[in-house]
Structures are given as structure tokens and as C-alpha cells.
Design a protein around this motif. Sequence first.
Motif, PDB file in Angstrom:
ATOM      1  N   MET A   1       2.109  -1.277   5.272  1.00 40.51           N
ATOM      2  CA  MET A   1       1.471   0.031   5.466  1.00 40.51           C
ATOM      3  C   MET A   1       2.461   1.137   5.818  1.00 40.51           C
ATOM      4  O   MET A   1       2.072   2.285   5.973  1.00 40.51           O
ATOM      5  N   ALA A   2       3.751   0.815   5.905  1.00 38.08           N
ATOM      6  CA  ALA A   2       4.752   1.850   6.202  1.00 38.08           C
ATOM      7  C   ALA A   2       6.153   1.366   5.828  1.00 38.08           C
ATOM      8  O   ALA A   2       6.455   0.184   5.913  1.00 38.08           O
ATOM      9  N   ILE A   3       6.973   2.317   5.390  1.00 40.88           N
ATOM     10  CA  ILE A   3       8.401   2.048   5.172  1.00 40.88           C
ATOM     11  C   ILE A   3       9.121   2.474   6.448  1.00 40.88           C
ATOM     12  O   ILE A   3       8.873   3.562   6.966  1.00 40.88           O
ATOM     13  N   VAL A   4       9.976   1.624   6.963  1.00 44.83           N
ATOM     14  CA  VAL A   4      10.658   1.928   8.232  1.00 44.83           C
ATOM     15  C   VAL A   4      11.873   2.817   7.980  1.00 44.83           C
ATOM     16  O   VAL A   4      12.709   2.514   7.127  1.00 44.83           O
ATOM     17  N   ASP A   5      11.956   3.937   8.741  1.00 37.33           N
ATOM     18  CA  ASP A   5      13.130   4.820   8.675  1.00 37.33           C
ATOM     19  C   ASP A   5      14.133   4.456   9.754  1.00 37.33           C
ATOM     20  O   ASP A   5      15.336   4.519   9.550  1.00 37.33           O
ATOM     21  N   GLU A   6      13.619   4.096  10.911  1.00 40.42           N
ATOM     22  CA  GLU A   6      14.494   3.929  12.060  1.00 40.42           C
ATOM     23  C   GLU A   6      13.838   3.035  13.102  1.00 40.42           C
ATOM     24  O   GLU A   6      12.640   3.154  13.363  1.00 40.42           O
ATOM     25  N   VAL A   7      14.615   2.137  13.692  1.00 42.43           N
ATOM     26  CA  VAL A   7      14.146   1.326  14.817  1.00 42.43           C
ATOM     27  C   VAL A   7      15.117   1.546  15.974  1.00 42.43           C
ATOM     28  O   VAL A   7      16.338   1.495  15.777  1.00 42.43           O
ATOM     29  N   ALA A   8      14.565   1.804  17.161  1.00 41.73           N
ATOM     30  CA  ALA A   8      15.404   1.948  18.349  1.00 41.73           C
ATOM     31  C   ALA A   8      14.915   0.963  19.401  1.00 41.73           C
ATOM     32  O   ALA A   8      13.715   0.869  19.651  1.00 41.73           O
TER      33      ALA A   8
ATOM     34  N   ALA B   1       0.812  -1.220   0.000  1.00 44.97           N
ATOM     35  CA  ALA B   1       0.000   0.000   0.000  1.00 44.97           C
ATOM     36  C   ALA B   1       0.842   1.264   0.000  1.00 44.97           C
ATOM     37  O   ALA B   1       0.311   2.368   0.070  1.00 44.97           O
ATOM     38  N   VAL B   2       2.168   1.127  -0.067  1.00 42.35           N
ATOM     39  CA  VAL B   2       3.024   2.313   0.056  1.00 42.35           C
ATOM     40  C   VAL B   2       4.140   2.391  -0.988  1.00 42.35           C
ATOM     41  O   VAL B   2       5.027   3.244  -0.872  1.00 42.35           O
TER      42      VAL B   2
ATOM     43  N   LEU C   1      -2.261   6.668   8.901  1.00 46.47           N
ATOM     44  CA  LEU C   1      -1.414   6.372  10.061  1.00 46.47           C
ATOM     45  C   LEU C   1      -0.814   7.633  10.665  1.00 46.47           C
ATOM     46  O   LEU C   1      -0.204   7.598  11.741  1.00 46.47           O
TER      47      LEU C   1
ATOM     48  N   PHE D   1       4.414   4.319  17.063  1.00 43.38           N
ATOM     49  CA  PHE D   1       4.618   2.875  17.006  1.00 43.38           C
ATOM     50  C   PHE D   1       5.694   2.449  18.000  1.00 43.38           C
ATOM     51  O   PHE D   1       6.818   2.937  17.945  1.00 43.38           O
TER      52      PHE D   1
ATOM     53  N   VAL E   1       9.527   2.707  16.606  1.00 45.03           N
ATOM     54  CA  VAL E   1       9.750   2.618  15.165  1.00 45.03           C
ATOM     55  C   VAL E   1       9.329   3.945  14.541  1.00 45.03           C
ATOM     56  O   VAL E   1       8.237   4.450  14.846  1.00 45.03           O
ATOM     57  N   VAL E   2      10.198   4.508  13.708  1.00 46.11           N
ATOM     58  CA  VAL E   2       9.885   5.769  13.039  1.00 46.11           C
ATOM     59  C   VAL E   2       9.676   5.504  11.555  1.00 46.11           C
ATOM     60  O   VAL E   2      10.436   4.765  10.928  1.00 46.11           O
ATOM     61  N   SER E   3       8.618   6.107  11.009  1.00 42.82           N
ATOM     62  CA  SER E   3       8.326   5.959   9.584  1.00 42.82           C
ATOM     63  C   SER E   3       7.749   7.256   9.042  1.00 42.82           C
ATOM     64  O   SER E   3       6.823   7.815   9.626  1.00 42.82           O
ATOM     65  N   THR E   4       8.303   7.756   7.938  1.00 41.70           N
ATOM     66  CA  THR E   4       7.706   8.958   7.343  1.00 41.70           C
ATOM     67  C   THR E   4       6.846   8.598   6.136  1.00 41.70           C
ATOM     68  O   THR E   4       5.790   9.179   5.936  1.00 41.70           O
ATOM     69  N   ARG E   5       7.278   7.628   5.342  1.00 38.93           N
ATOM     70  CA  ARG E   5       6.468   7.219   4.186  1.00 38.93           C
ATOM     71  C   ARG E   5       5.537   6.098   4.624  1.00 38.93           C
ATOM     72  O   ARG E   5       5.986   5.003   4.914  1.00 38.93           O
ATOM     73  N   LYS E   6       4.241   6.394   4.714  1.00 42.14           N
ATOM     74  CA  LYS E   6       3.288   5.413   5.239  1.00 42.14           C
ATOM     75  C   LYS E   6       1.886   5.731   4.752  1.00 42.14           C
ATOM     76  O   LYS E   6       1.647   6.792   4.182  1.00 42.14           O
ATOM     77  N   GLU E   7       0.990   4.802   4.964  1.00 42.30           N
ATOM     78  CA  GLU E   7      -0.405   5.005   4.612  1.00 42.30           C
ATOM     79  C   GLU E   7      -0.892   6.292   5.288  1.00 42.30           C
ATOM     80  O   GLU E   7      -0.628   6.525   6.475  1.00 42.30           O
TER      81      GLU E   7
END
Lengths: 99, 99, 99, 99, 99
Positions: free
Chosen positions: A79-86, A46-47, D19, D24, D10-16
Motif C-alpha cells: 500500500m506504499a512505496i518507502v522513501d525513508e526509514v529512520a 496497489a501502488v 493513507l 507511520f 517511515v516516510v512515503s509519498t507514493r501510496k494508496e
Amino acid sequence: MLIGKVVGTVVSTRKEDRLEGLRFMVIREVGPEGKLTGKGVVAADAVGAGVGELVLYATGSAARQTVFTKDRPVDAVIMAIVDEVAVDGTKTYVKFVDD
Amino acid sequence: MLIGKVVGTVVSTRKEDRLEGLRFMVIREVGPEGKLTGKGVVAADAVGAGVGELVLYATGSAARQTVFTKDRPVDAVIMAIVDEVAVDGTKTYVKFVDD
Amino acid sequence: MLIGKVVGTVVSTRKEDRLEGLRFMVIREVGPEGKLTGKGVVAADAVGAGVGELVLYATGSAARQTVFTKDRPVDAVIMAIVDEVAVDGTKTYVKFVDD
Amino acid sequence: MLIGKVVGTVVSTRKEDRLEGLRFMVIREVGPEGKLTGKGVVAADAVGAGVGELVLYATGSAARQTVFTKDRPVDAVIMAIVDEVAVDGTKTYVKFVDD
Amino acid sequence: MLIGKVVGTVVSTRKEDRLEGLRFMVIREVGPEGKLTGKGVVAADAVGAGVGELVLYATGSAARQTVFTKDRPVDAVIMAIVDEVAVDGTKTYVKFVDD
């Protein structure tokens, strides 16, 4: 949701009519520390995710809550592309961005 | 969704009325690399799949989002016949088509 | 759906009002080859199944798509009695019918 | 529901689009006796949970039954902060509160 | 549904508004033969279950089909107190009732 890495694609021409136009991606689950875990699943996209990207995907009825998947017989969606995980104060993943 | 191989059929005459006319297929899950994995499940057929074919199947409420399965008590549906699977840049499955 | 064998019953008098009149059966999952697998689950009965019979059961929201279970808090339902299972061209189960 | 400990984000900028505005969190399941079990999952936050807190999270369609997650493609939600867990008459967890 | 034994409670004051008034119980799954199996889950209580009682609980969207849990973000509910379980013709559990 689970974190996954897009590793491939599935092509199908004979399918339920409502699936027309959807892209199906093969995803491998990735633990929060960045290790590939579990087996592969197939999710609708979806993205605009590409092979190699880290994504969030949702399963179950949640998979039909996007513009692309509404009322369609899909049980998993990116439903989302991940930029960063901490995790525990440490960045375990940072998306590399070309300028 | 999961990739599966149709390996058999289930026949039932005494059943919930709304199931009339549905075909039930036995599916074994197939990993993206083409290996049979997991145990068998039974799915309703929404695309005319035959024994031996590789298919995509959806589970949960998604299974009722096809013309054939709407409002019926089924929790798994075959919603696509697989033509091709690619993983890590390699085609792991290509459907053989007779001309 | 999964194939299961009805192995027992659960009786409850104090329960949510909407469950009145439903029968609860203990089911053990049976693989397509006819072997008992997995642990037991409890399903509502929508087809008059008896102990010892092989059945199909659906889980999740599908369990509420029968006349008997509509709008009731049940997550598994027996929706068909199995007559015959065929896997890889071999009949792995045929229901014995008294005349 | 399951008890979990919030261990990351979790950080995401490109997403449905739907959201937008959701946080997250990475959660690790915690058994009722307080031991970390299972792998990490990602849940939307509906209660302002912080890293390190013990929470209750719900999965499946239940995850869309909060003000923050209604009609959004999420399959897991943090819906409560845990104050206390008691098992077999023993308190296995009591939240520490600063005054 | 699954058979479970209520073994504890979870207390939460900061939570989604719609959860107000619900009791959360820790349940351990019990196989049909009466053995404790699996890890603990947390379920909302719709029938006034007490610690130590054997119950039936439903998961998924079924958990919102009781008067107490309608439209609330819960994914598991205790919907019946078990009086008796019979497997393979043997009573594996009979509730003890004080007079």
C-alpha cells in the motif's frame, strides 16, 4: 504493517474471477535496520511497485481496503512505496531517486 | 498470500451445514525458491486444484471472498493455480503443461 | 483450517452473556501425518465433537460463521469431524466407526 | 494488544490515496517487564505518539476502529500512550512526566 | 481462544476516545496443563477479571464481539473466567472458591 523488499513476481492464469487484473509480487520482509528477515510472502500490488523497491505492506482484512483489492480474496497488499526509514535518530534507508 | 503445494485431501461427512460441497485440500507451504517449508494446513478449494499442483492460498477473512466460500466458516482458500514464479530475475518455478 | 485432536474441555460459569450454551474444547494440533504438534488451543464446538476425535477447526473471523457462533466473541471453532486424511497418496488417518 | 516502544518513523509519498495524512511509526515490542522483544513493526498513529514513548498498539481489523484509520489499509495502530504497567504487584513502568 | 493468567494491568490516560472506560489487563498464556507459556499480551476485560485469575481470551475481530468492546480498537478480550480445565480425563485446573 511490515517493511518489505519486492524480489519477484507470481504469474497465474487459472484463478478466482475476482483476481483478474491484479499483480502478485513476492516480498521479503526487511527489518527497520534494513536487513532481509523472514521468508517470502506474496502480496497484491496497489501502488505500482517494482522489483527491487522497498515497500510497506499490510496483511489481513486491511489488504482489501484499497481500490484495487476491494472484495477480492487477497490477504496481503503493498500500500506504499518507502522513501525513508529512520530508527533511533538515524536514517536506515533513503530511497535513491534519479533526476 | 503464500505459495503452497497441494499434497493431500481431508474428507468429512459430519460438518457445519454451510460447508456442504466444499473440497478440503492439505497444503504444504513452498518458499519462493521452491523449497517445501512449514507444516501442513488445510484450505478450501475455489479453483479446482489437484494434488501435486503449486497454488496461491489466502488466509483469514480473505478466505471467504470467493464464490465458493462466501459466508462459510473457512479460514484458508486456494484462489489461484501458479504458472510461474520469478525471484531475483530467475524463474524458480514454471508449470509443466501437457499439450 | 488445521487438523486437531480434541483432548479436553474448559468450563466457565462467569462469562460474556453471548457465550451462553457454547461448549469449549481443548484441541491439540495434529499434522497431516497424524503427529501431535504445537500447543493446545480452545475452540467452540459447532458439530458435537467428543474428546478423542480428530476435527477440523477454523480460526479468526471464520469462527463466527456457524449457526452456533454467529456474533459471539470466539476466535476458533470446530466446524467438521475428520473421517479421512490422505497425504501423498497414502491414507494417514481413517476414522474408526463402530457398527 | 501489545506494549511497544516507538523507535522510528517511515516516510512515503507514493501510496494508496486513503493513507494521506497518516503517520507511520516504527515500533519495537516491549514485554510487560519492560524488555525490548521481537522485531520491529510499523503502525499508524492515532494518538500523537512520539519517538521514545511506550504505547499500546492493536493489530488486525482492530487497527481500523479509530477516527484516523477508519476504512484505510492499515493493520496496526497505536491507540494509547502507556502511563503505567504493573505486573505481579510491581510497577514495571511509570511514565516520566515533566511539570 | 487461549487460556491465560491475569498477571497485571496497564494504565493509559491519553488514548483513542472510544477506549474510555475499558480496563486493560496483562495476561500470560497458560497451556492446558497449567504451565505459564509464551510472553505477555494485553487484553480488554469484558467480565470483571482480577489479577491472579485464570481466564479465556479471544483475539482478532472476535475481541469486538462483547458489549464492552463493540466498535473499539481492541484486538484481545477476556471473555470468560475459567472454572475448570480437563485434559485427557484429568482435571488440570479447578478454581478455588471461597465460601
